[in-house]
Design an enzyme around this catalytic site. Structure first.
Site, short mmCIF file in Angstrom:
data_model
loop_
_atom_site.label_atom_id
_atom_site.label_comp_id
_atom_site.label_asym_id
_atom_site.label_seq_id
_atom_site.Cartn_x
_atom_site.Cartn_y
_atom_site.Cartn_z
N TYR A 155 0.83 -1.21 0.00
CA TYR A 155 0.00 0.00 0.00
C TYR A 155 0.86 1.26 0.00
O TYR A 155 0.44 2.31 -0.46
CB TYR A 155 -0.95 -0.02 1.20
CG TYR A 155 -2.22 0.78 0.97
CD1 TYR A 155 -3.04 0.51 -0.10
CD2 TYR A 155 -2.57 1.80 1.84
CE1 TYR A 155 -4.21 1.24 -0.31
CE2 TYR A 155 -3.73 2.53 1.65
CZ TYR A 155 -4.54 2.25 0.58
OH TYR A 155 -5.70 2.98 0.37
N LYS A 162 -3.52 8.29 2.92
CA LYS A 162 -4.75 8.06 3.68
C LYS A 162 -4.61 8.53 5.13
O LYS A 162 -5.58 8.99 5.73
CB LYS A 162 -5.11 6.57 3.65
CG LYS A 162 -5.56 6.06 2.28
CD LYS A 162 -6.84 6.71 1.81
CE LYS A 162 -7.36 6.06 0.53
NZ LYS A 162 -8.58 6.71 0.01
#
Length: 255
Positions: A155, A162
């Protein structure tokens, strides 16, 4: 009467019928909301316009969320057509595929800036331009992921983006509460979407979710839509600055 009867709002981030944003749109429509949509480019317009039309939506606008002018133009058009709005759904994120494949310490300066601009700053920009259209208050919801609070293999820079997005939710909610504007995030478990295709070993993440979550399954597009509907509706009138996890309890079993 539907939960969202008489409510109007815009959804950024529908790419196709597998998008989390589309699951949100379906739930909002079923609850009585009137919706507007945006698309990034001509290729996506061909996908988004028929979907929006199937829900009776007539406002489908181009928008590159990396452009303040584009975002401003969207809300100007909403003001001209509707006058005011009640909610905004921010479901956009982007990082270069190579940045997700490489180790995080190899993230380029440009790749880092792009990921944070599209995935986090765009929420700030949307909120700025949406506020004049919410004189009586409203609700803004964005989409996050577990990678914001723990390191998820593959990720990479998107997890950092995020994390910035979730921090932005807290700061925006603290500022805007006096204006009766609530800002929250939904952190969804892994779902097969167009964006998820860029994450390494994604199918393995799905299997891990099924093995470890108390529900012993992954969450669905519909379930994320329902959670978002709750945060956009008056049912959550006292909720702001929160990250609402919809992941089958993975956080609990992973700690």
């Amino acid at each position: 009467m539907g939960l969202m009867d008489g409510k109007r709002g815009i959804i950024f981030g529908v790419a196709n019928d597998k998008s989390i944003a589309w699951g949100v749109a379906q739930q909002l429509h079923a609850a009585g909301a009137e919706l507007a949509f945006t698309y990034l480019n001509e290729a996506l317009e061909k996908r988004v316009r028929p979907l929006a039309g199937s829900l009776g939506s007539t406002i489908i606008l181009p928008c590159d969320v990396g452009s303040d002018d584009d975002i401003a133009a969207v809300f100007k058009e909403l003001e001209q057509q509707w006058g005011t709005i009640d909610f905004v759904v921010h479901a956009v994120a982007f990082a270069k595929r190579e940045e997700l494949k490489n180790p995080f310490h190899q993230t380029s300066r440009d790749g880092f800036a792009l990921a944070l601009d599209v995935s986090a700053y765009s929420l700030v920009a949307m909120t700025h331009y949406a506020l004049p259209l919410m004189p009586d208050g409203g609700s803004i919801v964005t989409m996050s992921y577990l990678g914001a609070v723990m390191a998820v293999p593959g990720y990479s820079v998107m997890g950092v983006a995020k994390a910035a997005l979730e921090a932005s939710v807290r700061y925006l909610s603290a500022e805007l509460g006096v204006q009766k504007v609530r800002v929250n995030a939904v952190s969804a478990g892994p779902i097969k979407t167009l964006a998820a295709s860029g994450v390494g070993n994604f199918n393995k993440k799905l299997r891990t979710m099924e093995e470890r979550s108390p529900l012993r399954r992954t969450v669905t597009q519909e379930e994320v839509g329902k959670a978002t509907l709750y945060l956009l509706s008056d049912l959550s009138s006292g909720v702001t600055g929160e990250v609402h996890y919809v992941d089958g309890g993975f956080n609990i079993s992973a700690e």
